[in-house]
Design an enzyme around this catalytic site. Structure first.
Site, PDB file in Angstrom:
ATOM      1  N   CYS A 147       0.807  -1.220   0.000  1.00 34.03           N
ATOM      2  CA  CYS A 147       0.000   0.000   0.000  1.00 34.03           C
ATOM      3  C   CYS A 147       0.844   1.276   0.000  1.00 34.03           C
ATOM      4  O   CYS A 147       0.514   2.241  -0.693  1.00 34.03           O
ATOM      5  CB  CYS A 147      -0.969  -0.005   1.174  1.00 34.03           C
ATOM      6  SG  CYS A 147      -0.221  -0.481   2.749  1.00 34.03           S
ATOM      7  N   HIS A 239      -2.438   6.683   4.140  1.00 38.19           N
ATOM      8  CA  HIS A 239      -0.994   6.650   4.361  1.00 38.19           C
ATOM      9  C   HIS A 239      -0.367   7.947   3.852  1.00 38.19           C
ATOM     10  O   HIS A 239      -0.573   8.323   2.686  1.00 38.19           O
ATOM     11  CB  HIS A 239      -0.359   5.479   3.606  1.00 38.19           C
ATOM     12  CG  HIS A 239      -0.609   4.137   4.218  1.00 38.19           C
ATOM     13  ND1 HIS A 239      -1.293   3.963   5.391  1.00 38.19           N
ATOM     14  CD2 HIS A 239      -0.236   2.894   3.799  1.00 38.19           C
ATOM     15  CE1 HIS A 239      -1.340   2.661   5.686  1.00 38.19           C
ATOM     16  NE2 HIS A 239      -0.722   2.000   4.727  1.00 38.19           N
TER      17      HIS A 239
END
Length: 338
Positions: A147, A239
């Site tokens: 990710c 993120h």
């Protein structure tokens, strides 16, 4: 419509797959698999729904199957949200049975004949599907990266015209990346954890493969170095990362590259209008404000400074996981690999 299934449909990424595939214009979600304790139950009863969006009622009556190739005979393509230790055997069995596999698991990412794809960056690597079929596999395995690697490589796509040799990145990663049961509240509340197992190594090696050159037979890794420091922070989704790249002080040109770059992919259901969006504000991007741009598929960029330094941020379970696999599948279908 292409009949598809989700492997590991009750977990965090599995639920995100189900949410994004419910009502998809090209894919008909027909099979959901999970562990033996969930098999035989309706999906609405097996999945403890924890996403911020409503449960997709049109898939609620699907009976969950055990994760076996036999349960997948009526599908053409599966999306794998399995943990790496379980993914290897099942995904390979699916590929040998003639089923296409779009995997979020790390198991096969670095195999020399398996594409590791971020479509806006290296869709041409899908040509490696032919390498798998040349070895006698009727189906195929295509992977999306870690990710955090996805956010980094999306941010690098507009910078390919610049010369650089070294990248350093420090991540601030959301707790959803560890799954529903991944981090106890007492461990992350009022805290930062400066370690995520194997995350730094994944970013460092996966980036080089994605940004590398496929010559029809193999991928030549990109000719630069990547050094990563990864941290878990008390953010639910999104993120963030600070990136340092040794492009010689061309702030205006770098900003222009971020503002004007566009993907060359055709119009696809999961492709956002802007895969990379530059925000010209001193305190952005921020997860809570920017993670759902492009329905969660846009990577936001900001704070380009001399050095070159910049910030990048994206939704880790959409852009960084399920949405990435679904976009891979859309490109695979568009290019007639299925």
């Amino acid at each position: 419509m292409i009949s598809v299934g989700v492997l590991g449909a009750t977990g965090a990424v599995g639920q995100r797959f189900v949410q994004l595939l419910a009502g998809h214009p090209n894919f008909e979600l027909s099979v959901l698999t999970a562990s033996k304790r969930s098999a035989g139950k309706k999906y609405r009863d097996a999945a403890s729904w924890r996403l911020e969006v409503p449960f997709p009622e049109d898939v609620g009556d699907i009976i969950v199957s055990d994760t076996t190739v036999e349960s997948l005979k009526k599908v053409d393509l599966v999306f794998s949200a399995l943990p790496a230790d379980l993914a290897g055997e099942v995904e390979m069995q699916c590929a040998k049975a003639g089923i296409g596999v779009c995997s979020n698991a790390s198991t096969y990412r670095m195999e020399p004949d398996v594409p590791l794809v971020v479509p806006e960056v290296n869709a041409d690597h899908l040509g490696m599907i032919d390498l798998q079929r040349d070895k006698g596999t009727d189906g195929f395995i295509v992977t999306n990266p870690n990710c955090s690697t996805i956010m980094l490589t999306c941010s690098l796509a507009p910078l390919r015209t610049f010369s650089f040799s070294d990248i350093k990145v420090a991540t601030m990663q959301a707790i959803s990346g560890a799954g529903f049961e991944g981090i106890p509240g007492m461990a992350i509340f009022d805290n930062l954890i400066p370690y995520i197992g194997n995350e730094e190594e994944k970013m460092e090696r996966e980036t080089l493969k994605i940004m590398g050159t496929f010559d029809g037979a193999e991928v030549q890794n990109a000719p630069f170095s990547v050094s990563a420091c990864c941290n878990r922070v008390p953010v639910i989704d999104g993120h963030s990362m600070s990136v340092w790249i040794d492009i010689k002080d061309q702030v205006e040109k770098v900003e222009k590259a971020f503002r004007t770059w566009k993907s060359t992919l055709p119009d696809l259901p999961t492709l956002p209008e802007k895969s990379v969006d530059y925000i010209d504000l001193p305190d952005r991007p921020q997860p809570r404000l920017d993670r759902m741009k492009g329905k969660g598929m846009t990577v936001s960029i900001g704070r380009v400074r001399p050095g070159i330094r910049y910030q990048a941020m994206g939704h880790n379970t959409i852009r960084g996981a399920a949405g990435a696999s679904i976009l891979n599948a859309e490109v695979i279908c568009d290019r007639d690999y299925l």
